[in-house]
Structure formats: C-alpha cells, structure tokens
Design a protein around this motif. Sequence first.
Motif: not given
Length: 539
Positions: A253, A255, A257, A259, A261, A326, A330, A333-334, A337-338
């Motif tokens: 997934y 990230r 532009d 982004y 969290p 976005r 986002g 991606h969150f 990866n967070d």
Amino acid sequence: MIGGTALPGVRYYHPPTPVGARDATLTTDLVVYGATSGGVTAAVAAAREGRSVALLAFGDHLGGMTTGGLGTTDVGHPGTVGGLARAFYRQVAAAYHAPDPHWDAEPRVAEEIFERWLAAAHVTVLRRAHLSGVRMAGDRIAELRTDDGRRYHARVFIDASYEGDLLAAAGVSHTIGREASTVYGESLAGVQPSHNHQFQRPVDPYLRPGHPESGLLPGISADPHGPAGAGDHRLQAYNFRLAVTTGARRVPYPRPDGYDPDRYELLRRHIDAGIFELYGRTTRVHGDVFDMNNHGAVSSDHIGANYEWPEADYARREEIFNDHVRYQAGLLHFLANDPRLPAEVRDATRGYGLAPEEFGDSSHWPHQLYIREARRMVSDHVITQHDAAGRAGVPDPVALASYVMDSHNAKRVLVDGYPRNEGNVQQPLARPFGVPYRSLVPRSGECANLIVASAVSASHLAFASVRMEPVFMMLGEAAGVAAAHAVAAGVAVQDVDYGTLAKALTGGGGILTWPPVQSSGPPPAPVSSPATGSPVEGG
C-alpha cells in the motif's frame, strides 16, 4: 492543469487535447454522455438498432464502477438480470471458463468486454470529453459542448453520468441529498440511526482525551445527529473499491502525498479498544485477487467528505477526489506501518497489497471513485420505498431492481459524548420491483430529447437499490433502445411507444416483470438473495 495528485497518475480530470476547427463538430443520431456501464450498454443498444452513436468518456477508461474496482457484483435476485447485462456476465464466465453467468470480474477483464462490444457495434468513442455546456432550442438540447473545443449535435442525448451533469445543464428538475420521511411517506427516509458499520466500543472523541475544549478528532462532525426522518443535503459516503491480492507479487500500500497519521487517531483508538474489522468485506473475485469494500466504524468510506461533489466544478471535484485517495491510501499505509498499532494489525494489513495486473496507468489504484449517489432527476414518477415494499407494479417497467436498499452512512457525530455513524440503511425488498420508463425521462416540457440512464428519478432511499451496476446496465440498454425508437419515429422521448419498447427489450432477453413472463414452463424458482433475505453489507 487542474490540481495535484495524491498518488502518481491517479486523477479525476485528465486534461483534454484541443481539437482543430475541422474536427470541432460531430453530428450523430445519438450522443451518450458518460461511459459508465450504463453508458456503454446504451451506446451498444442504440447502435444495434441501426443508429449512429457517439459515447463520451470523461476519462481514459470505460465502464464506470464495473471496470473501476467493483469486482464482486451486487446482484440481488439473479433471475432479474437480463438483456445486455446478462450477456456481459455470460462473457465474464467465458473469460474465466466458469459456470454461466459469473457475477465477479477483475477490472481489466470487464473493460476488455466493453471495449469489444463498442468496437463491434461501431460506436464512436471519445475520451477526456468533459461537458462544458449545452445550447437549448426550446425544450430540446441543440448542442452539447466539451472543453476540448468539440460541439456535438444529435437527435437524442443520454445522460449516463453518475452525477447527472447533463440533465442539470439542460435545466431538468433534480434533487440532491435525503428527503424527509414526510415528502413521500417513507418510514426509512432522512436521518436514520445506524446499526451497521458502527462503533462497537466507546471511543474518546477529543484531540486530548477527556478534554472537550481541545476539539474533535478528524472525521467527526460537530453537527447534531438530528431527529429520525429529517431531510438534509447529505449523501451516502464514497470510497474506492480496491483490487487487492494476497499473492507474493502484491504491491505494498503506497504512502500518499500529504500523508498525516494523526488523521487516523479515531481508528487507532477503536483498535486500541479491541476492534479491528477493516477486511470484513474483502471478497474473492478470482484466484488470489479480492475486491476490498468498506467495513466497520472507521473504514474506506470517507464519511462526510462528498457533500459538495454533485454540484462542484471540475477543479473542486479534483480536490475532493484526491482527498478521497489521500484518505484511503493513507488509512491503509497507516494500518500497515504505524508502530503504535498492534503487530497483528500491521501483519494482517501487509498480508494484502494492490493487485499489480490492475490499473497500471494509475499506481494500481482505481480510476473511478465510487459515486454511490449524486443528483437524482425528479420526473413524473419518483421511485420510492413504497415500490420496494411491494406497491402495485408500474405500467411501464424497463428493468427490475432487486437488491436490498443499501445506503451507506452519511455523517459521523457525537451521541451522548461518543462518536456514532448515522445514515446506514440495509432494508430488504418485499420482491423485485419495476423501474418505469417515466423515471428515465424528464417531465414533459422540460427536455424532449434527453433520457437519463443513471441519475434516474428516485428518492434517496429507493435509489439505494436502483443504483447497482447490473440495474444501470439494464437501464442503459432501455435508454439506448428508447432513444433509437424516438429518432426513428421522430417523437419526443416522453412519447416513445411503450409497447414497442417493451417488445424490443424482451426480444433482447430483457426481464421487465416479476415473476418473468415465459412462453412455457414455470417461472424461475426463488433463490436465497438480498432481495428477500436478511440485510447484507454490500455496495
């Protein structure tokens, strides 16, 4: 160029190539504005009736949501799907060497079928054709203009856009948002308490937990919930239907532009309370490719972000489109990866990725935002909850709707100090109901040469059943055949002979009544489906 992009190549508006004076005017029997699935079937149906047809695609791709990520089809009762829609799913079955029909298709497979149909029917397809205006002559569209400099003249026009842009430009009556329950006497209209896609645990809604003065977390509106049945301007939420895979070739997934969290703090707190449900409606399409839909309290549905869309200009729509990209990219991606999230949540998210075979020109992200509703025409017949509840059938049906009335949440507010989603309706039908021809044409005197194939005349609630892609394909076919008949007879679209139209549609395999009228043998046996079963969470 309008706006920037959240992901490379992912755009709503693609700048056109200006045309020279020699190519500036095109005259055909019929112009179809909007290359949605219904736009494609409208163009093919009219061409098969011997008419010259131009199909105007807003972007570079054809098919709307059918090719734009909605891989698992919201069918309702399978026996209600006929005509070109049935033929489409038969060709999907052939592509997969699967039993006929096959309701699920990867986007590229669906688009290949539509491209073949249009080429075989000799439809003129023009891309990046953005409506810039119309010229009216009395109650007729005399000319349609696009921002590449072209002008289109036709005997009949069809608006197959999800937004109803052409009908609005022609001055046809329409509405946006949710009617109050008193408008049509619909018990489920307007503001409705939601039970699906709802918070399962209490979550603190404030930027600083326990401190209301700090403000609300992103994604929560300060508006009141409102009384049940009240009308408003709000729309059910939009999202992107992603083609994802569990295969080793999956694309992580991205990230996007811009982004941020912190945008997902409400989701993080819900997960911290023990709820992770994002993949609850990720359903297999073919092999290891899945269609990822919204699921849960905080999901891919970008609640409250689409209210301006129907009447916004292209620049503003580009901003809204990219905000949806976005937000959803986002969010994924969150989750992947967070470091504040549990490892099992990150691992589960990374177990999926974008399917690399799809959407190669747009970062493997769909080109079509799921416009679940926008404008809706108001004509001589408005389809309402009463049709879905089994009201006596209409005298002029051109297709059947059979899917549950499926309306997504429209806002997220505080109730008793905690976030609650509002507006979700999942109401089964009493039986499949007919969509009348009168709901496809404007009121007499408004526009005599326009047929509407997507933004048809229905209440917010009833449109939640009509809006399914197989129905749009059938309505597009009906619009195309009706347009051809209007041209041949030299009459206004409101005066097309219904008996002749119905004969043509049933002759092509269309199903106009329930149970279907058959020449021999019993009607199809009922099957377990959202038409008569319990509510489902689809569309």
